[in-house]
Design a protein around this motif. Structure first.
Motif, PDB file in Angstrom:
ATOM      1  N   SER A 251      28.602 -97.872  32.262  1.00 40.21           N
ATOM      2  CA  SER A 251      28.316 -97.708  30.294  1.00 40.21           C
ATOM      3  C   SER A 251      27.779 -98.646  29.669  1.00 40.21           C
ATOM      4  O   SER A 251      28.827 -99.601  30.681  1.00 40.21           O
ATOM      5  CB  SER A 251      29.246 -96.398  30.504  1.00 40.21           C
ATOM      6  OG  SER A 251      29.391 -96.489  28.984  1.00 40.21           O
ATOM      7  N   PRO A 252      27.592 -98.603  29.343  1.00 37.17           N
ATOM      8  CA  PRO A 252      26.931 -99.733  28.089  1.00 37.17           C
ATOM      9  C   PRO A 252      28.926-100.324  27.661  1.00 37.17           C
ATOM     10  O   PRO A 252      28.122-101.311  27.028  1.00 37.17           O
ATOM     11  CB  PRO A 252      26.154-100.132  27.036  1.00 37.17           C
ATOM     12  CG  PRO A 252      25.632 -98.064  26.740  1.00 37.17           C
ATOM     13  CD  PRO A 252      26.877 -97.826  28.450  1.00 37.17           C
ATOM     14  N   GLY A 253      29.381 -98.976  27.319  1.00 36.27           N
ATOM     15  CA  GLY A 253      30.466 -99.246  26.866  1.00 36.27           C
ATOM     16  C   GLY A 253      30.835 -97.772  25.373  1.00 36.27           C
ATOM     17  O   GLY A 253      29.837 -97.291  25.054  1.00 36.27           O
ATOM     18  N   ALA A 254      32.159 -97.721  25.360  1.00 25.33           N
ATOM     19  CA  ALA A 254      32.139 -96.437  24.404  1.00 25.33           C
ATOM     20  C   ALA A 254      31.206 -96.091  23.352  1.00 25.33           C
ATOM     21  O   ALA A 254      30.836 -95.584  22.365  1.00 25.33           O
ATOM     22  CB  ALA A 254      33.516 -96.367  24.720  1.00 25.33           C
ATOM     23  N   ASP A 255      31.329 -97.872  22.209  1.00 19.83           N
ATOM     24  CA  ASP A 255      31.120 -97.733  21.767  1.00 19.83           C
ATOM     25  C   ASP A 255      28.879 -98.263  21.493  1.00 19.83           C
ATOM     26  O   ASP A 255      28.310 -97.364  20.355  1.00 19.83           O
ATOM     27  CB  ASP A 255      31.388 -99.254  20.348  1.00 19.83           C
ATOM     28  CG  ASP A 255      30.732-100.069  21.060  1.00 19.83           C
ATOM     29  OD1 ASP A 255      30.408-100.714  22.498  1.00 19.83           O
ATOM     30  OD2 ASP A 255      30.170-101.527  21.018  1.00 19.83           O
ATOM     31  N   LEU A 256      28.659 -97.720  22.647  1.00 21.59           N
ATOM     32  CA  LEU A 256      26.809 -97.784  22.601  1.00 21.59           C
ATOM     33  C   LEU A 256      26.678 -96.987  23.693  1.00 21.59           C
ATOM     34  O   LEU A 256      25.380 -96.230  23.607  1.00 21.59           O
ATOM     35  CB  LEU A 256      26.536 -99.109  23.732  1.00 21.59           C
ATOM     36  CG  LEU A 256      27.281-100.515  22.506  1.00 21.59           C
ATOM     37  CD1 LEU A 256      26.310-101.821  23.722  1.00 21.59           C
ATOM     38  CD2 LEU A 256      26.476-100.211  21.446  1.00 21.59           C
ATOM     39  N   GLU A 257      27.158 -95.675  23.754  1.00 23.04           N
ATOM     40  CA  GLU A 257      27.523 -94.916  25.314  1.00 23.04           C
ATOM     41  C   GLU A 257      26.216 -93.520  24.426  1.00 23.04           C
ATOM     42  O   GLU A 257      25.526 -93.121  25.158  1.00 23.04           O
ATOM     43  CB  GLU A 257      28.870 -94.605  25.351  1.00 23.04           C
ATOM     44  CG  GLU A 257      27.966 -93.810  26.758  1.00 23.04           C
ATOM     45  CD  GLU A 257      29.542 -92.935  27.931  1.00 23.04           C
ATOM     46  OE1 GLU A 257      30.223 -92.130  27.191  1.00 23.04           O
ATOM     47  OE2 GLU A 257      30.165 -94.148  27.367  1.00 23.04           O
ATOM     48  N   ALA A 258      26.499 -93.349  23.120  1.00 25.90           N
ATOM     49  CA  ALA A 258      25.531 -92.526  22.176  1.00 25.90           C
ATOM     50  C   ALA A 258      24.297 -92.700  22.459  1.00 25.90           C
ATOM     51  O   ALA A 258      22.965 -92.184  22.691  1.00 25.90           O
ATOM     52  CB  ALA A 258      25.835 -92.038  21.130  1.00 25.90           C
ATOM     53  N   ASN A 259      23.874 -94.399  22.770  1.00 26.34           N
ATOM     54  CA  ASN A 259      22.084 -94.788  23.070  1.00 26.34           C
ATOM     55  C   ASN A 259      21.960 -95.112  24.608  1.00 26.34           C
ATOM     56  O   ASN A 259      21.158 -95.354  24.970  1.00 26.34           O
ATOM     57  CB  ASN A 259      21.899 -95.449  22.058  1.00 26.34           C
ATOM     58  CG  ASN A 259      21.899 -95.400  20.667  1.00 26.34           C
ATOM     59  OD1 ASN A 259      22.317 -94.116  20.513  1.00 26.34           O
ATOM     60  ND2 ASN A 259      21.492 -96.320  19.786  1.00 26.34           N
ATOM     61  N   TRP A 260      23.164 -94.239  25.635  1.00 22.88           N
ATOM     62  CA  TRP A 260      22.806 -95.042  26.690  1.00 22.88           C
ATOM     63  C   TRP A 260      22.175 -93.897  27.444  1.00 22.88           C
ATOM     64  O   TRP A 260      21.973 -91.964  27.321  1.00 22.88           O
ATOM     65  CB  TRP A 260      23.982 -94.777  27.132  1.00 22.88           C
ATOM     66  CG  TRP A 260      24.457 -95.077  29.362  1.00 22.88           C
ATOM     67  CD1 TRP A 260      23.771 -95.615  29.725  1.00 22.88           C
ATOM     68  CD2 TRP A 260      25.287 -94.459  30.357  1.00 22.88           C
ATOM     69  NE1 TRP A 260      23.556 -95.962  31.241  1.00 22.88           N
ATOM     70  CE2 TRP A 260      25.338 -95.368  31.389  1.00 22.88           C
ATOM     71  CE3 TRP A 260      26.132 -93.596  29.587  1.00 22.88           C
ATOM     72  CZ2 TRP A 260      26.201 -94.237  32.295  1.00 22.88           C
ATOM     73  CZ3 TRP A 260      27.373 -93.872  30.847  1.00 22.88           C
ATOM     74  CH2 TRP A 260      26.642 -93.721  32.541  1.00 22.88           C
ATOM     75  N   LEU A 261      20.918 -94.455  28.202  1.00 27.41           N
ATOM     76  CA  LEU A 261      19.557 -93.420  28.931  1.00 27.41           C
ATOM     77  C   LEU A 261      20.923 -93.341  30.677  1.00 27.41           C
ATOM     78  O   LEU A 261      20.090 -94.552  31.484  1.00 27.41           O
ATOM     79  CB  LEU A 261      18.326 -93.545  29.012  1.00 27.41           C
ATOM     80  CG  LEU A 261      17.819 -92.834  29.326  1.00 27.41           C
ATOM     81  CD1 LEU A 261      17.715 -91.255  29.272  1.00 27.41           C
ATOM     82  CD2 LEU A 261      16.630 -92.933  29.431  1.00 27.41           C
ATOM     83  N   PRO A 262      21.774 -92.905  31.785  1.00 29.29           N
ATOM     84  CA  PRO A 262      22.124 -93.664  32.505  1.00 29.29           C
ATOM     85  C   PRO A 262      20.489 -93.164  33.891  1.00 29.29           C
ATOM     86  O   PRO A 262      20.137 -92.200  33.836  1.00 29.29           O
ATOM     87  CB  PRO A 262      22.628 -91.901  32.324  1.00 29.29           C
ATOM     88  CG  PRO A 262      23.634 -91.391  31.376  1.00 29.29           C
ATOM     89  CD  PRO A 262      21.933 -92.221  30.738  1.00 29.29           C
ATOM     90  N   ALA A 263      21.386 -94.514  34.606  1.00 31.24           N
ATOM     91  CA  ALA A 263      20.108 -93.891  35.740  1.00 31.24           C
ATOM     92  C   ALA A 263      20.404 -94.198  36.476  1.00 31.24           C
ATOM     93  O   ALA A 263      22.147 -94.089  37.298  1.00 31.24           O
ATOM     94  CB  ALA A 263      19.505 -95.349  35.650  1.00 31.24           C
ATOM     95  N   PRO A 264      20.282 -93.599  37.980  1.00 30.86           N
ATOM     96  CA  PRO A 264      21.017 -93.455  39.264  1.00 30.86           C
ATOM     97  C   PRO A 264      20.857 -95.507  39.730  1.00 30.86           C
ATOM     98  O   PRO A 264      19.964 -95.963  39.387  1.00 30.86           O
ATOM     99  CB  PRO A 264      19.625 -93.334  40.517  1.00 30.86           C
ATOM    100  CG  PRO A 264      18.854 -93.481  39.195  1.00 30.86           C
ATOM    101  CD  PRO A 264      18.820 -94.220  38.246  1.00 30.86           C
ATOM    102  N   ASP A 265      21.613 -95.324  40.886  1.00 35.56           N
ATOM    103  CA  ASP A 265      22.216 -97.171  41.852  1.00 35.56           C
ATOM    104  C   ASP A 265      21.475 -97.417  42.408  1.00 35.56           C
ATOM    105  O   ASP A 265      21.348 -97.333  43.302  1.00 35.56           O
ATOM    106  CB  ASP A 265      23.417 -96.461  42.403  1.00 35.56           C
ATOM    107  CG  ASP A 265      24.364 -97.682  42.354  1.00 35.56           C
ATOM    108  OD1 ASP A 265      23.636 -98.876  41.892  1.00 35.56           O
ATOM    109  OD2 ASP A 265      24.882 -98.505  42.856  1.00 35.56           O
ATOM    110  N   ALA A 266      19.844 -96.907  41.980  1.00 35.67           N
ATOM    111  CA  ALA A 266      18.124 -96.908  42.990  1.00 35.67           C
ATOM    112  C   ALA A 266      17.468 -97.378  41.854  1.00 35.67           C
ATOM    113  O   ALA A 266      17.659 -97.610  40.206  1.00 35.67           O
ATOM    114  CB  ALA A 266      18.037 -96.159  43.800  1.00 35.67           C
TER     115      ALA A 266
END
Length: 434
Positions: A391-406
């Motif tokens: 996560s980029p942080g709680a304040d930026l999470e609305a714009n976070w696109l989670p990626a695999p660890d690969a």
């Protein structure tokens, strides 16, 4: 010649095998609980976004509610129902055996609600009263994939249900002139079999390709200019049928083509053409003509794209410096103020793993774009999407696109693209390491 025949015939064998597998459903429902499947001549619909467990068709999106069905139009035509979608973006994509689209049905064409008829290349029957228009498939084998936009809110999910329930396709003999309905939230699930999970179901296999290529040549008429190709491929198969040693050599060539072609087809730099900032873009998707390479590559990597006037696709495996995208890094994808993808429909940025499927995550977030109402824009109107495994942080999470660890790829869709995208002057955003 055999290796070329493998690439040339790959999409058509792909279509045949999907028809056989997905058309074996005893009634409209969901294969593995996730993919619409129905008997030949009908269609099944989802009633929500497709689930990340789906592994039958690569590069799905989570912007639309999907439907899917296969048809044998040499047996009889089918009727396609279109409800009144109002100003909601939708398109019914019809594909022939070559994976080329035919027919113009959806909001990009100003289509009206009603009943439409799909017929085969040799059908000359009487069109019944009440049919709005007739679309003729160039091949007897065809399928339909409706796509209906839905935003990511409970309100819109509820609003779309009565519309989805009127999306139906059925044989002409079942046509009454009245709009049929079906509750697509209440349909059976069918066993997915041993190919479920992992990479996309392997729809084309070199060990069975010899006989299936012969079926393609017998059932899919040549396009203008292809007569010599058909003669060469027919001669090749005839030689293999007469001589076991020649057949063994042909089948070895099919295996060699599969081993070299398939991995390259999954790399986006070999699909379409350069679009700047490390992205490639589609150019003639679903209108392949004689572009056998891109037709086959798309059949392997992201089958069933829409036509360019319906959707433009941009995709990349790399950041804008040419380095492979990986969950070990964090990235920013920045759209400057006023520089979001220009569309009449919607746009989205989707995350895919190495196999071109969704990455399961706790947020159940696989894309960001028009559908998302919680995205936060900058004070200047710009939009930054944060891509990474953490996560980029709680304040930026609305714009976070989670990626695999690969390693992973990004895929930008623009439905109903406007000038800027259509003539190639709009440039997709830079992807930078944070």
């Amino acid at each position: 010649m055999a290796q070329f025949a493998y690439v040339w015939g790959y999409p058509m064998v792909n279509m045949m095998n999907r028809r056989t597998r997905l058309g074996a459903a005893p009634e409209p429902g969901r294969l593995g609980g996730v993919l619409p499947a129905s008997p030949i001549g009908q269609i099944a619909m989802l009633n929500d976004y497709i689930e990340p467990a789906e592994r039958f068709i690569a590069c799905p999106n989570q912007d639309v509610v999907y439907g899917l069905g296969f048809f044998s139009l040499d047996e009889q035509p089918v009727v396609v129902q279109v409800p009144d979608f109002g100003d909601r973006f939708y398109v019914y994509a019809f594909y022939d055996a070559r994976t080329d689209q035919f027919g113009d049905l959806g909001s990009p064409y100003g289509s009206t609600p009603g009943h439409y008829l799909l017929v085969g290349p040799d059908w000359h029957g009487e069109v019944p009263a009440g049919i709005t228009d007739v679309f003729r498939s160039p091949t007897a084998l065809a399928n339909a994939i409706p796509r209906i936009f839905m935003d990511d809110t409970d309100e819109d999910r509820a609003a779309i249900q009565p519309l989805v329930n009127q999306v139906m396709v059925y044989p002409l003999t079942d046509y009454t002139g009245e709009m049929k309905t079906k509750d697509w939230s209440d349909v059976p699930s069918f066993d997915a079999g041993p190919n479920a999970g992992g990479a996309e179901t392997k729809w084309v296999r070199p060990e069975t390709f010899f006989d299936q290529l012969g079926e393609v040549l017998a059932t899919v008429a040549p396009q203008p200019g292809e007569d010599a190709l058909y003669a060469q491929f027919t001669a090749l198969l005839d030689a293999g049928a007469r001589d076991p040693e020649i057949r063994a050599g042909i089948e070895a060539a099919f295996h060699a083509a599969d081993e070299t072609f398939a991995p390259h087809a999954m790399q986006w730099r070999y699909n379409g053409r350069d679009a700047a900032n490390g992205w490639n873009r589609s150019v003639n998707n679903s209108q392949w003509g004689l572009d056998y390479h891109n037709r086959a590559a798309t059949s392997r990597s992201n089958m069933f794209e829409n036509r360019p006037n319906e959707t433009q696709y941009f995709y990349t495996d790399d950041d804008s410096d040419g380095n492979q995208l990986t969950g070990g890094q964090e990235y920013s994808v920045v759209f400057a103020a006023g520089d979001l993808p220009p569309v009449d429909g919607f746009w989205s940025l989707t995350m895919y793993d190495d196999d071109h499927f969704f990455y399961p995550n706790d947020l159940r977030r696989y894309s960001l774009g028009t559908k998302n109402k919680s995205i936060v824009y900058g004070d200047d109107g710009s939009l930054t999407i944060y891509v990474g495994h953490t996560s980029p942080g709680a304040d930026l999470e609305a714009n976070w696109l989670p990626a695999p660890d690969a390693t992973f790829s990004l895929y930008l869709r623009a439905y109903g693209a406007k000038p800027g995208i259509t003539e190639g002057t709009w440039v997709p955003p830079v992807i930078t390491r944070r």
